[in-house]
Design a protein around this motif. Sequence first.
Motif, mmCIF file in Angstrom:
data_model
loop_
_atom_site.group_PDB
_atom_site.id
_atom_site.type_symbol
_atom_site.label_atom_id
_atom_site.label_comp_id
_atom_site.label_asym_id
_atom_site.label_seq_id
_atom_site.Cartn_x
_atom_site.Cartn_y
_atom_site.Cartn_z
ATOM 1 N N CYS A 1 39.484 62.020 -45.630
ATOM 2 C CA CYS A 1 38.606 60.928 -45.731
ATOM 3 C C CYS A 1 38.058 60.713 -44.335
ATOM 4 O O CYS A 1 38.695 61.105 -43.385
ATOM 5 C CB CYS A 1 39.288 59.762 -46.237
ATOM 6 N N VAL A 2 37.023 60.080 -44.311
ATOM 7 C CA VAL A 2 36.251 59.723 -42.989
ATOM 8 C C VAL A 2 37.078 58.630 -42.130
ATOM 9 O O VAL A 2 37.551 59.060 -40.761
ATOM 10 C CB VAL A 2 34.949 59.160 -43.285
ATOM 11 N N ASP A 3 37.889 58.011 -42.825
ATOM 12 C CA ASP A 3 38.739 56.977 -41.906
ATOM 13 C C ASP A 3 39.838 57.985 -41.106
ATOM 14 O O ASP A 3 40.056 57.669 -39.846
ATOM 15 C CB ASP A 3 39.543 56.155 -43.005
ATOM 16 N N GLN A 4 40.534 58.944 -41.716
ATOM 17 C CA GLN A 4 41.490 59.853 -41.092
ATOM 18 C C GLN A 4 40.912 60.744 -39.955
ATOM 19 O O GLN A 4 41.575 60.688 -39.100
ATOM 20 C CB GLN A 4 42.029 60.905 -42.008
ATOM 21 N N LYS A 5 39.603 61.221 -39.895
ATOM 22 C CA LYS A 5 39.068 61.941 -39.091
ATOM 23 C C LYS A 5 38.683 60.927 -37.960
ATOM 24 O O LYS A 5 38.655 61.237 -36.628
ATOM 25 C CB LYS A 5 37.691 62.625 -39.717
ATOM 26 N N VAL A 6 38.248 59.716 -38.256
ATOM 27 C CA VAL A 6 37.963 58.751 -37.263
ATOM 28 C C VAL A 6 38.795 58.418 -36.325
ATOM 29 O O VAL A 6 38.992 58.491 -34.893
ATOM 30 C CB VAL A 6 37.229 57.614 -37.815
ATOM 31 N N ALA A 7 40.179 58.282 -37.117
ATOM 32 C CA ALA A 7 41.434 57.977 -36.221
ATOM 33 C C ALA A 7 42.004 58.990 -35.347
ATOM 34 O O ALA A 7 42.294 58.709 -34.242
ATOM 35 C CB ALA A 7 42.656 57.447 -37.330
ATOM 36 N N LEU A 8 41.514 60.498 -35.814
ATOM 37 C CA LEU A 8 41.900 61.355 -35.086
ATOM 38 C C LEU A 8 41.261 61.538 -33.770
ATOM 39 O O LEU A 8 41.455 61.812 -32.695
ATOM 40 C CB LEU A 8 41.848 62.729 -35.694
ATOM 41 N N ILE A 9 39.600 61.314 -33.886
ATOM 42 C CA ILE A 9 38.722 61.210 -33.043
ATOM 43 C C ILE A 9 38.973 60.105 -31.828
ATOM 44 O O ILE A 9 39.011 60.608 -30.780
ATOM 45 C CB ILE A 9 37.402 61.009 -33.500
ATOM 46 N N ARG A 10 39.435 58.855 -32.259
ATOM 47 C CA ARG A 10 39.675 57.933 -31.304
ATOM 48 C C ARG A 10 40.897 58.289 -30.738
ATOM 49 O O ARG A 10 41.055 57.927 -29.279
ATOM 50 C CB ARG A 10 39.847 56.619 -32.417
ATOM 51 N N ILE B 1 30.592 62.308 -37.856
ATOM 52 C CA ILE B 1 31.786 61.542 -38.539
ATOM 53 C C ILE B 1 31.610 60.228 -38.332
ATOM 54 O O ILE B 1 32.037 59.191 -38.954
ATOM 55 C CB ILE B 1 33.046 62.487 -38.271
ATOM 56 N N LEU B 2 31.218 60.097 -36.913
ATOM 57 C CA LEU B 2 31.286 58.512 -36.358
ATOM 58 C C LEU B 2 29.999 57.789 -36.981
ATOM 59 O O LEU B 2 29.917 56.816 -37.430
ATOM 60 C CB LEU B 2 31.376 58.391 -34.842
ATOM 61 N N HIS B 3 29.009 58.674 -37.136
ATOM 62 C CA HIS B 3 27.859 58.115 -37.919
ATOM 63 C C HIS B 3 27.986 57.850 -39.159
ATOM 64 O O HIS B 3 27.510 56.629 -39.602
ATOM 65 C CB HIS B 3 26.492 59.058 -37.681
ATOM 66 N N ALA B 4 28.642 58.697 -39.906
ATOM 67 C CA ALA B 4 29.162 58.087 -41.411
ATOM 68 C C ALA B 4 30.017 57.102 -41.263
ATOM 69 O O ALA B 4 29.716 56.333 -42.405
ATOM 70 C CB ALA B 4 29.757 59.554 -41.854
ATOM 71 N N GLU B 5 30.713 56.869 -40.226
ATOM 72 C CA GLU B 5 31.623 55.606 -40.491
ATOM 73 C C GLU B 5 30.975 54.464 -40.229
ATOM 74 O O GLU B 5 30.966 53.341 -40.814
ATOM 75 C CB GLU B 5 32.649 55.742 -39.214
ATOM 76 N N THR B 6 29.910 54.404 -39.411
ATOM 77 C CA THR B 6 28.873 53.353 -38.981
ATOM 78 C C THR B 6 27.930 52.891 -40.371
ATOM 79 O O THR B 6 27.700 51.907 -40.344
ATOM 80 C CB THR B 6 28.123 53.503 -37.715
ATOM 81 N N GLU B 7 27.627 53.986 -41.080
ATOM 82 C CA GLU B 7 27.009 53.698 -42.312
ATOM 83 C C GLU B 7 27.943 53.276 -43.331
ATOM 84 O O GLU B 7 27.497 52.881 -44.333
ATOM 85 C CB GLU B 7 26.163 55.140 -42.812
ATOM 86 N N GLY B 8 29.277 53.142 -43.398
ATOM 87 C CA GLY B 8 30.055 52.757 -44.212
ATOM 88 C C GLY B 8 30.560 53.706 -45.299
ATOM 89 O O GLY B 8 31.078 53.470 -46.279
ATOM 90 N N LYS C 1 33.527 64.065 -48.244
ATOM 91 C CA LYS C 1 32.286 65.078 -47.544
ATOM 92 C C LYS C 1 31.213 64.037 -47.025
ATOM 93 O O LYS C 1 30.934 63.328 -47.896
ATOM 94 C CB LYS C 1 32.030 66.183 -48.530
ATOM 95 N N ILE C 2 30.737 64.704 -46.215
ATOM 96 C CA ILE C 2 29.394 63.983 -45.456
ATOM 97 C C ILE C 2 28.241 64.840 -45.748
ATOM 98 O O ILE C 2 28.200 65.892 -45.260
ATOM 99 C CB ILE C 2 29.471 63.541 -44.153
ATOM 100 N N ARG C 3 27.578 64.255 -46.642
ATOM 101 C CA ARG C 3 26.390 65.064 -47.136
ATOM 102 C C ARG C 3 25.511 64.081 -47.698
ATOM 103 O O ARG C 3 25.507 63.294 -48.056
ATOM 104 C CB ARG C 3 26.457 66.412 -48.186
ATOM 105 N N LYS C 4 23.961 64.686 -47.457
ATOM 106 C CA LYS C 4 22.998 63.841 -47.891
ATOM 107 C C LYS C 4 22.296 64.381 -49.096
ATOM 108 O O LYS C 4 22.427 65.688 -49.462
ATOM 109 C CB LYS C 4 21.850 63.863 -46.876
ATOM 110 N N SER C 5 21.773 63.561 -49.951
ATOM 111 C CA SER C 5 21.038 63.946 -51.200
ATOM 112 C C SER C 5 19.534 64.712 -50.747
ATOM 113 O O SER C 5 19.139 64.705 -49.863
ATOM 114 C CB SER C 5 20.767 62.645 -52.020
#
Length: 108
Positions: free
Chosen positions: A9-18, A50-57, A62-66
């Motif tokens: 999930c995005v939260d796990q990826k953000v934790a890794l990046i931080r 990933i950080l942009h996806a976190e700020t968007e909530g 998976k991070i993808r746009k319609s």
Amino acid sequence: MASKRKALCVDQKVALIRAIEKGEKKSDVGKRFGFSPSTVATIWKNKDKILHAETEGSSCKKIRKSKFEDLDQAMLTWFHKQRCNNLPISGPVLKTKAEHFALNNLVL
């Protein structure tokens, strides 16, 4: 036996990046989180997305746009109106309404 693929999930990826941004070595962070070096490298390479996806909530895996954002927004608006009126909504009804919006280029 090969290990199964894990969806992060995005939260796990953000934790890794931080953790890496704080100065920890990528290899140490990977071991702590249980990720392979290639997974850590991929997450680090895509850190801006990933950080942009976190700020968007976004908390989706998976991070993808319609492809059709206006159609999605029209469907969501229509869906909320139907739910406020306590009308039943099924899969076929959603499909029919989406096709109607798409064919007529309608936006609510």
